[in-house]
Scaffold this motif. Sequence first.
Motif, PDB file in Angstrom:
ATOM      1  N   THR A  88       0.812  -1.177  -0.066  1.00 16.21           N
ATOM      2  CA  THR A  88      -0.023  -0.024   0.062  1.00 16.21           C
ATOM      3  C   THR A  88       0.694   1.235   0.252  1.00 16.21           C
ATOM      4  O   THR A  88       1.970   1.124   0.468  1.00 16.21           O
ATOM      5  CB  THR A  88      -0.975  -0.137   1.356  1.00 16.21           C
ATOM      6  N   LEU A 131      -4.172  -7.725  -2.513  1.00 16.03           N
ATOM      7  CA  LEU A 131      -3.187  -7.215  -1.466  1.00 16.03           C
ATOM      8  C   LEU A 131      -2.348  -8.470  -1.032  1.00 16.03           C
ATOM      9  O   LEU A 131      -1.065  -8.361  -1.012  1.00 16.03           O
ATOM     10  CB  LEU A 131      -4.114  -6.955  -0.020  1.00 16.03           C
ATOM     11  N   TYR A 160      -3.756   0.561  -3.505  1.00 16.15           N
ATOM     12  CA  TYR A 160      -3.573  -0.919  -2.988  1.00 16.15           C
ATOM     13  C   TYR A 160      -2.670  -1.470  -4.121  1.00 16.15           C
ATOM     14  O   TYR A 160      -3.284  -1.473  -5.104  1.00 16.15           O
ATOM     15  CB  TYR A 160      -4.581  -1.728  -2.717  1.00 16.15           C
TER      16      TYR A 160
END
Length: 431
Positions: A58, A90, A69
Amino acid sequence: MKKTVTLTFSDGSPSIELPIEQGTYGKPVIDIRALGAHGYFTHDPGFTATSSCTSAITYIDGDEGLLYYRGYPIDELAYQSDYMEVSYLLLHGELPTAEQKTAFEQSIRHHTLLHDQMENVFRGFRRSAHPMAVMIGVTGAMSAFYHSGLDNFNPQHREVVAHRLIAKVPTVAAWAYKFNEGQPFVYPQNRLSYAENFMHMMFSSPCEPYEPNPVLARALDRIFILHADHEQNASTSTVRLAGSSGANPYACIASGMASLWGPLHGGANEAVLRMLEEMDHVSKIPEFIRRAKDKSDPFRLMGFGHRIYKNVDPRAAIIRQTCYEVLDELDLRDDPQFKIALELERIALEDEYFIARKLYPNVDFYSGIIFRALGIPTSMFTALFAMARTAGWVAQWHEMLSDPAHKIGRPRQLYTGSARREFVPIEQRKA
Ligand code: SDX
């Protein structure tokens, strides 16, 4: 030629040259690791100017109000993606193909159930226990069910841990709510989406049919996206520090939940609602603004300010929009607390104290109003934040342990205690 900085000393001590590293974006960092050998540490309580790690997950630009992200702007993800896809992003660094997304969601659905024995952990709490106390206890207790044979340094093991936590934490949160309410636990229905399943476990009962409202489920899913990760905030740094010793990951995530619970961090959304409830009318706003400015008064305007965002929190603008959508869907546009929130925001944004300190509404300012409109009790707000942040915590934990050069975290200190002194037998001590 690598850029360096040279430290020179006013007492003529030999200067020290330190390398400067530049990331993809953001402020360059001075690599100070060599300082120890020269007899110095740096001092930065609260880590206001300290980079604790290298991360590719991030990026936040507090001055420009940007949040990415894995390089994707948060507004594009919030309006075009969903929480499952963002969790995959992520964890793995890329948006999933259709096949990868299906397989990921299938794996998550496969792990939503808790071990049947876990019910006893819930029942060890008082009925009135705060949901965060229950979440921390039950999540930590998972380390008793998933420990032997777990190799943190095996990437496949870490992926199973990540899937288990992303899948089970919503069940833990919903069951913490049901436990508070004295209602029976509701098992996950794996035909439902992540947000619909959570609403099902929260609001359905064995006595009558329940179908999650798709507009509200979409709004909830968007809020989960906004809360999924946020660089090295207090709770993520807690997870990294706990995990750096090789500790059981379920215990590490429980430690992140403990940090998030604080009112200055993830507990702020609950504190915002309590503040708006205490205000109860727009005419009381000036008194609260005065108290927020009064240094002798510990009161701060909950939901305002941020360590990094010295411009608008990009999530706040999206949450505000989502708040309108939810209140319109529920015909609650005249919600008194929403009106107080809008007026408080207007007044604060025109006030020199807040302008000078760049204190803007943060992600927590509006989320509580949405949660309350959805029928979620104030005590559950931080639990929902913890649910959403679990994807970020496990991604950051995985990234840290994927780095072969990772070391156990061990900050130093500036010692200001007593100099060496001799022990005094008790009969010779004077008050
Ligand atoms: C989250 O780190 C993250 O990324 C966190 C988070 C995430 O996604 O993980 O974004 C989630 O935690 C959001 C923040 C939620 N917390 C709150 O809303 C609580 C209220 N906010 C404040 O407590 C405060 O703004 C912090 C803790 C968020 C940030 O504090 P800092 O960066 O340490 O700033 P500071 O305390 O040094 O304040 C600077 C000045 C001070 O005044 P002066 O001494 O300069 O005169 O601003 C004042 C502070 O008194 N100030 C406030 C204020 N926040 C700061 N004054 C009144 N009300 C406030 N909310």
